[in-house]
Design a protein around this motif. Structure first.
Motif, mmCIF file in Angstrom:
data_model
loop_
_atom_site.group_PDB
_atom_site.id
_atom_site.type_symbol
_atom_site.label_atom_id
_atom_site.label_comp_id
_atom_site.label_asym_id
_atom_site.label_seq_id
_atom_site.Cartn_x
_atom_site.Cartn_y
_atom_site.Cartn_z
ATOM 1 N N TYR A 80 0.875 -1.161 0.000
ATOM 2 C CA TYR A 80 0.000 0.000 0.000
ATOM 3 C C TYR A 80 0.910 1.209 0.000
ATOM 4 N N THR A 89 -3.138 5.075 0.250
ATOM 5 C CA THR A 89 -3.795 5.781 -0.837
ATOM 6 C C THR A 89 -3.916 4.927 -2.089
ATOM 7 N N ASP A 90 -3.057 3.913 -2.244
ATOM 8 C CA ASP A 90 -3.068 3.111 -3.455
ATOM 9 C C ASP A 90 -2.435 1.752 -3.169
ATOM 10 N N ARG A 92 -0.279 -1.311 -4.813
ATOM 11 C CA ARG A 92 0.617 -1.477 -5.954
ATOM 12 C C ARG A 92 1.419 -2.762 -5.846
#
Length: 122
Positions: A80, A89-90, A92
């Protein structure tokens, strides 16, 4: 009915399975080629970890992808990406050099918002 889960939620069964797999691969914390295994935690990724990180990012490692083939000294990881407050926030998948990953300093936790002013005005 759908259940909303926090972005950082990870089933505990996944951790226990991965730990068992890691110890089966290399009990001393390294692979046969000498590359260190990636442990769960918060890391600062810079150019030392991969040339793609010209601008450093902070990540929380979910797990290492041991099912993918890599070059010696490199690893696939699922992470993350964290913002400056330490919130995800994302999600990956990154190809990195584990020996270039540095533990990130702890994020200062902001205190919860105080609502005393709203109660006093009401």
């Amino acid at each position: 009915m759908s259940v909303t889960r926090h972005a950082n939620a990870v089933p505990t069964s996944r951790w226990s399975t991965r730990r068992a797999a890691r110890t089966a691969i290399a009990p001393d914390g390294t692979r046969e080629d000498g590359t260190p295994l990636v442990a769960a935690g918060v890391y600062l990724l810079t150019r030392e970890a991969s040339p793609q990180f010209a601008t450093p990012i902070t990540v929380r490692v979910i797990r290492e992808r041991t099912d993918r083939s890599t070059y010696d000294g490199w690893a696939w990881i699922e992470v993350y990406q964290l913002d400056p407050r330490g919130e995800a926030t994302d999600r990956r998948e990154l190809y990195v050099r584990p020996d270039g990953m540095r533990p990130a300093p702890p994020h200062p936790h902001s205190p919860p918002a105080r609502r005393a002013a709203a109660r006093a005005a009401g």
